[in-house]
Scaffold this motif. Sequence first.
Motif, PDB file in Angstrom:
ATOM      1  N   GLN A   1      18.532  45.154  39.964  1.00  0.00           N
ATOM      2  CA  GLN A   1      19.597  44.161  40.139  1.00  0.00           C
ATOM      3  C   GLN A   1      20.891  44.841  40.570  1.00  0.00           C
ATOM      4  OE1 GLN A   1      19.325  42.442  36.212  1.00  0.00           O
ATOM      5  NE2 GLN A   1      18.588  40.515  37.050  1.00  0.00           N
ATOM      6  N   ILE A   2      21.114  46.019  40.020  1.00  0.00           N
ATOM      7  CA  ILE A   2      22.327  46.745  40.388  1.00  0.00           C
ATOM      8  C   ILE A   2      22.254  47.176  41.842  1.00  0.00           C
ATOM      9  CG2 ILE A   2      23.694  48.820  39.951  1.00  0.00           C
ATOM     10  CD1 ILE A   2      22.922  48.579  37.027  1.00  0.00           C
ATOM     11  N   ALA A   3      21.055  47.509  42.288  1.00  0.00           N
ATOM     12  CA  ALA A   3      20.910  47.960  43.681  1.00  0.00           C
ATOM     13  C   ALA A   3      21.239  46.853  44.666  1.00  0.00           C
ATOM     14  CB  ALA A   3      19.480  48.462  43.899  1.00  0.00           C
ATOM     15  N   CYS A   4      21.090  45.598  44.240  1.00  0.00           N
ATOM     16  CA  CYS A   4      21.427  44.459  45.111  1.00  0.00           C
ATOM     17  C   CYS A   4      22.908  44.310  45.316  1.00  0.00           C
ATOM     18  CB  CYS A   4      20.962  43.155  44.441  1.00  0.00           C
ATOM     19  SG  CYS A   4      19.310  42.737  44.804  1.00  0.00           S
ATOM     20  N   ASN A   5      23.696  45.059  44.560  1.00  0.00           N
ATOM     21  CA  ASN A   5      25.135  44.820  44.558  1.00  0.00           C
ATOM     22  C   ASN A   5      25.864  45.864  45.376  1.00  0.00           C
ATOM     23  OD1 ASN A   5      26.336  42.577  42.738  1.00  0.00           O
ATOM     24  ND2 ASN A   5      24.434  43.230  41.757  1.00  0.00           N
ATOM     25  N   PRO A   6      27.025  45.499  45.929  1.00  0.00           N
ATOM     26  CA  PRO A   6      27.749  46.441  46.786  1.00  0.00           C
ATOM     27  C   PRO A   6      28.370  47.564  45.985  1.00  0.00           C
ATOM     28  CG  PRO A   6      29.058  44.484  46.441  1.00  0.00           C
ATOM     29  CD  PRO A   6      27.743  44.208  45.799  1.00  0.00           C
ATOM     30  N   GLY A   7      28.692  48.652  46.699  1.00  0.00           N
ATOM     31  CA  GLY A   7      29.349  49.775  46.062  1.00  0.00           C
ATOM     32  C   GLY A   7      30.834  49.800  46.342  1.00  0.00           C
ATOM     33  N   VAL A   8      31.261  49.283  47.491  1.00  0.00           N
ATOM     34  CA  VAL A   8      32.691  49.281  47.827  1.00  0.00           C
ATOM     35  C   VAL A   8      33.048  47.897  48.359  1.00  0.00           C
ATOM     36  CG1 VAL A   8      32.845  51.727  48.398  1.00  0.00           C
ATOM     37  CG2 VAL A   8      32.213  50.079  50.147  1.00  0.00           C
ATOM     38  N   ASP A   9      34.355  47.567  48.328  1.00  0.00           N
ATOM     39  CA  ASP A   9      34.761  46.338  49.002  1.00  0.00           C
ATOM     40  C   ASP A   9      36.055  46.553  49.770  1.00  0.00           C
ATOM     41  OD1 ASP A   9      35.978  44.626  46.020  1.00  0.00           O
ATOM     42  OD2 ASP A   9      36.936  46.088  47.310  1.00  0.00           O
ATOM     43  N   TYR A  10      36.489  45.507  50.452  1.00  0.00           N
ATOM     44  CA  TYR A  10      37.538  45.614  51.453  1.00  0.00           C
ATOM     45  C   TYR A  10      38.713  44.735  51.051  1.00  0.00           C
ATOM     46  CZ  TYR A  10      39.735  43.881  55.773  1.00  0.00           C
ATOM     47  OH  TYR A  10      40.617  43.459  56.726  1.00  0.00           O
ATOM     48  N   THR A  11      39.866  45.329  50.948  1.00  0.00           N
ATOM     49  CA  THR A  11      41.074  44.567  50.619  1.00  0.00           C
ATOM     50  C   THR A  11      41.849  44.334  51.888  1.00  0.00           C
ATOM     51  OG1 THR A  11      41.135  45.709  48.509  1.00  0.00           O
ATOM     52  CG2 THR A  11      43.110  44.531  49.171  1.00  0.00           C
ATOM     53  N   ARG A  12      42.084  43.040  52.194  1.00  0.00           N
ATOM     54  CA  ARG A  12      42.799  42.712  53.437  1.00  0.00           C
ATOM     55  C   ARG A  12      44.261  43.065  53.299  1.00  0.00           C
ATOM     56  NH1 ARG A  12      39.236  38.366  54.608  1.00  0.00           N
ATOM     57  NH2 ARG A  12      39.940  37.307  52.728  1.00  0.00           N
ATOM     58  N   TRP A  13      44.858  43.486  54.429  1.00  0.00           N
ATOM     59  CA  TRP A  13      46.313  43.585  54.438  1.00  0.00           C
ATOM     60  C   TRP A  13      46.827  42.288  55.004  1.00  0.00           C
ATOM     61  CZ3 TRP A  13      50.274  42.943  57.847  1.00  0.00           C
ATOM     62  CH2 TRP A  13      51.532  43.326  57.368  1.00  0.00           C
ATOM     63  N   GLU A  14      47.405  41.469  54.132  1.00  0.00           N
ATOM     64  CA  GLU A  14      47.958  40.198  54.600  1.00  0.00           C
ATOM     65  C   GLU A  14      49.028  39.806  53.643  1.00  0.00           C
ATOM     66  OE1 GLU A  14      45.495  36.477  55.831  1.00  0.00           O
ATOM     67  OE2 GLU A  14      44.126  38.149  55.513  1.00  0.00           O
ATOM     68  N   ASN A  15      49.895  38.907  54.060  1.00  0.00           N
ATOM     69  CA  ASN A  15      50.940  38.496  53.120  1.00  0.00           C
ATOM     70  C   ASN A  15      50.416  37.406  52.207  1.00  0.00           C
ATOM     71  OD1 ASN A  15      52.937  40.198  53.670  1.00  0.00           O
ATOM     72  ND2 ASN A  15      53.923  38.905  55.187  1.00  0.00           N
TER      73      ASN A  15
END
Lengths: 323, 464
Positions: free
Chosen positions: A309-323
């Motif tokens: 189940q853990i393998a199905c999950n992402p390791g990193v994510d993306y934070t948008r630069w926006e106001n």
Amino acid sequence: MPGLATTEANTSASAFSMVSFDICETYASFLKNEELSPPLAAILALSKLIETSDAGTMLELVKALNDGAGALKASTSNPISLNAGCELFIAFVTLLPHDSASFSDLKLELVRQGQKYAAEALTYRDKIASLALGFIKDDSVILTHSYSRVVMKTLLRAHERKRISVYVTEARPRGLGLRTYEELTAAGIPCTVVLDSAVSYVMDKVDFVLVGSEAVVESGGLINAVGSNQIAIIAQAANIPFYALAESYKFHRLFPLSQYDLPTHTSNILSFPLSSGGNVTSPPTAGGIKFFHEKSTNAGCIRQMTPEQIACNPGVDYTRWEN
Amino acid sequence: MSATATITMSALPSKSTIKLAPAQSHAEASSSQAQNQPPKSQKQMTKTERREQQERQRAAKAATKAAGPQPGGSNQNSAQVKKGAPPAASTSASVKKGGKGPDGKPTKDTKETTSDDSARGLRIFSHFGLPKPPGPSKGDIHPAIIRLGLQFSEFKIVGANARCIATLTAFKTVIQDYVTPPNNTLSRHLLTHLSPQITHLVSARPMSVTMGNAIRELKLEISGSDIDLPEQDAKNLLCQKIDDYISERITIADQVIQETAGTKIKDGDVILTYARSSVVEQVLVGAWDDGKQFSVVVVDSRPMLEGKKLLSVLSAMGIPCTYLLLPSIGSVITEVSTVLVGAHSLHSNGAVFSRAGTALVAMMAKQHSVPVVVCCETYKFAETIQLDSFTKNELAPAGDIFSSFPLTRSRDTLTLNKQLNLEILNPLYDLTPPSSITAVVTEVGVIPPSSISSIPLALGRTTL
């Protein structure tokens, strides 16, 4: 989440209660019924208290009820929803217009009403499930948090007629989301467990969020398992609808001004450990678990995600630069 | 021939041509030009020419009007100046005093046009109700009411609760002294008797929402009073009703609010409050008496500087206090746990009408995720909707007349006076939008601002 009175609390609580009647034990026995949530069990326990009480006047009875409610609250670390049920019943008792011949008749009437209410309240989840069906379109992807009986009923009901797939958060530390996963998979609904930290990763794939509730408060806000606020904020940022399902007896007269104004907040929570070795009251991790932790009926099993189940999950994510 | 505004105390004999403020120089220049042409009809004139004609007509009318009642007018104006009266009049009066030289007429013209000018400057705020001394009382006004009117106009009694209680107490005296004329009933005639009293109070200072609600209740009680009751009994009953109103909706309500809001104060909290609210003072004192350990930040602002009194009361009790002025609130807001403010009135759309500056405090707090709690009794609810601070407000009299504390410099130097081309504007109230408020504590419970209109229903009333 349902909680049992600990043995230490029991002995102190019995000091408050009647000689032969222990409200905490009664409450605990009612809670054994999986269908009953804490407020309903509290209402039934208080009805029982009226039955066995020897109060002769309304004032005495209300005092006894308040003492009983106090004892129940003291016995658990998360008394919010329980409180809602107690206050509802006590308000009902005080405000009931009665023309009974004698006080004992009145007591019988109160007990009867209490039991009738609890019996009827068990149908509320079904009613909510049918009402919520209108919000669920065919082929919806739903995100839910932790384990909630009313959400389970709704999802199972929706599955009878429509196709749905469900993401459920793990809901650490008790891992109740995994219980949701087990039950949904057993019913044939495609379900995936999502890390609590991966909610923003998964949010754009989701059509709407559906959660249960412990209490609905006077400010219009929701009290639910920890993590719900984060999911709600992310859903709002992503313009995803966030629905909460709550039975009417969960409405509470509380008005928290902030997270730290909740009755469940203690000075232990999220406090830093003292540097000197001598006077450490309790390290934060233990304090944190003390906050969440209510021994569940199945002997406090804490579920964990499997490596798959853990393998199905992402390791990193993306934070948008926006106001 | 351009004109400059020159008004000096030493009267130089001015030329016969009208000396105008720079804004009007353009009009002056073009009007002389227009005189060379034959008069046109209004339709033929351009917009500027029409405006100039209007100016000329207005100036001419003012000149003829001033020619007549000039001596009387000047006396009245100088009398008003002595009383520290409206800015427009005082400017023109000082001009008049200076211009009263041998050349009566031209300086008079100058005075008229500049007073026109300054009146135009303040015109957009004229609906605020400039503070003025109570005029001559028409009809027989009870001395208690006259005294009260004077106290109101001189801001000796400030604050929504204080004014309401003072008004009701004065009305009790009026009712007791009232005698029903023959062939009349108390329930009908007393109302007509009270009307001029109320008008007198309103002329001293515009009525607060609290006074309005209380007087409405009183009128309801009077009109519902039993005809068969002997007069003294009826009067006693009315006074009893007034006492009940004060006790139930102000005094006891304040106690309930004190207990409820007190539960929101925890040990170690830093409470910020603005100016001086009687309810917030009670809450803080009550919480301290209960043994809670907290500190208070008192934010204050000119010209009223009401926070100083609150500061003295709290410090006398031993509560650790910080005192600062409104502009520096940004430096302390991060240290604050809760903001507690009072209100003048609450409106159906959830907005809070309170001392000017409260909106700034609330919005700043909201920005920093500090909960804003408004303490307000239910009798302060107004069924109207208020969307901005502009449509309904009051002006504070100029000058720092409210501080009773010793000053380091003489009061005159601290007071900002009106000058030419400078208007002093001190609105007393402002509107805090419901989005900046977290909770409103009333005697019926803690409610979110959006639910205010549901309160009467919860109380079982059809009206407030």
